[in-house]
Design a protein around this motif. Sequence first.
Motif, short mmCIF file in Angstrom:
data_model
loop_
_atom_site.label_atom_id
_atom_site.label_comp_id
_atom_site.label_asym_id
_atom_site.label_seq_id
_atom_site.Cartn_x
_atom_site.Cartn_y
_atom_site.Cartn_z
N UNK A 89 0.85 -1.20 0.00
CA UNK A 89 0.00 0.00 0.00
C UNK A 89 0.88 1.25 0.00
N UNK A 90 0.62 2.17 -0.91
CA UNK A 90 1.48 3.34 -1.10
C UNK A 90 1.62 4.16 0.18
N UNK A 91 0.53 4.39 0.89
CA UNK A 91 0.58 5.24 2.08
C UNK A 91 1.53 4.70 3.13
N UNK A 92 1.66 3.39 3.22
CA UNK A 92 2.52 2.79 4.23
C UNK A 92 4.00 3.02 3.95
N UNK A 93 4.33 3.55 2.76
CA UNK A 93 5.71 3.92 2.46
C UNK A 93 6.11 5.22 3.15
N UNK A 94 5.12 5.94 3.65
CA UNK A 94 5.38 7.18 4.36
C UNK A 94 5.49 6.91 5.85
N UNK A 95 6.49 7.49 6.49
CA UNK A 95 6.72 7.25 7.92
C UNK A 95 5.47 7.54 8.74
N UNK A 96 4.73 8.55 8.33
CA UNK A 96 3.54 8.96 9.07
C UNK A 96 2.53 7.82 9.21
N UNK A 97 2.47 6.96 8.19
CA UNK A 97 1.43 5.92 8.14
C UNK A 97 1.98 4.51 8.28
N UNK A 98 3.21 4.37 8.74
CA UNK A 98 3.87 3.07 8.70
C UNK A 98 3.23 2.03 9.62
N UNK A 99 2.51 2.46 10.65
CA UNK A 99 1.89 1.52 11.59
C UNK A 99 0.46 1.14 11.22
N UNK A 100 -0.04 1.68 10.14
CA UNK A 100 -1.42 1.36 9.74
C UNK A 100 -1.51 -0.05 9.16
N UNK A 101 -2.63 -0.69 9.40
CA UNK A 101 -2.90 -1.95 8.71
C UNK A 101 -3.28 -1.64 7.27
N UNK A 102 -3.28 -2.65 6.43
CA UNK A 102 -3.65 -2.43 5.02
C UNK A 102 -5.08 -1.87 4.91
N UNK A 103 -6.06 -2.44 5.63
CA UNK A 103 -7.42 -1.86 5.56
C UNK A 103 -7.47 -0.40 6.01
N UNK A 104 -6.71 -0.06 7.05
CA UNK A 104 -6.70 1.33 7.53
C UNK A 104 -6.09 2.24 6.48
N UNK A 105 -4.99 1.80 5.87
CA UNK A 105 -4.34 2.60 4.84
C UNK A 105 -5.25 2.79 3.63
N UNK A 106 -5.95 1.74 3.28
CA UNK A 106 -6.89 1.82 2.14
C UNK A 106 -8.03 2.78 2.44
N UNK A 107 -8.48 2.79 3.70
CA UNK A 107 -9.57 3.69 4.08
C UNK A 107 -9.14 5.14 3.98
N UNK A 108 -7.90 5.43 4.36
CA UNK A 108 -7.38 6.80 4.27
C UNK A 108 -7.11 7.19 2.82
N UNK A 109 -6.60 6.23 2.05
CA UNK A 109 -6.21 6.51 0.67
C UNK A 109 -7.37 7.01 -0.18
#
Length: 206
Positions: A1-21
């Motif tokens: 998931x692209x967002x998880x490449x950013x330090x800010x979002x590194x602890x998010x689960x894939x579903x959480x990152x997808x929800x923000x994206x």
Amino acid sequence: MILQNFFLFKDLTIPEAEAIAQFTKQQTYPPRTLLIEQGTAADAVFFVLEGSVMIYRLTEEGEEISLGILGTGEIIGEMALIDNQARSAYVKTLTTTTLLVLSNKEFHRIIEDYPKIALHLLYSLTQRVRKSDEHLETTITENLSTRTWNTLNILTQYFPDNEIALTHQELASIVGGTRARITEILNKLEENNRITLSQRKIKVLL
């Protein structure tokens, strides 16, 4: 998931990152595009997917004073969203740059929903201050020739094939020198076979 490449979002689960994206918009800008204007209201935060930007302020005479360069994986414009103040500097692209754009409203909501992001944001801001301090120290302590050469080496990470597509004036703004003096230094570097010069391009020979 692209967002998880950013330090800010590194602890998010894939579903959480997808929800923000789903609240972000991906946009690509050509070189020398003004993204943020000093003194304007902050309405969005930007995440650099690819490319690079320069942060700078203008003197009363209109001279650019560089505050630093940001690249892939870094965040732009978050400070004004946190303190609800106007933008404190200008930001323009150095290279073709692709960004994820997140609105002010969504950015605040996400921080409230995910407390760990707020902690990472605090860390990122601390690192930004450290970088600014280092940039200021370098400007004060290094002579212009050394500063120019070191800056060219840093810039190679943002331009393919070590070919920096900047004018002498743009480089002067980043380094903190006059155009005439930077041209003199670049010519000397070319004489010493450390760079080659062509129109609007400086190729570093590493």
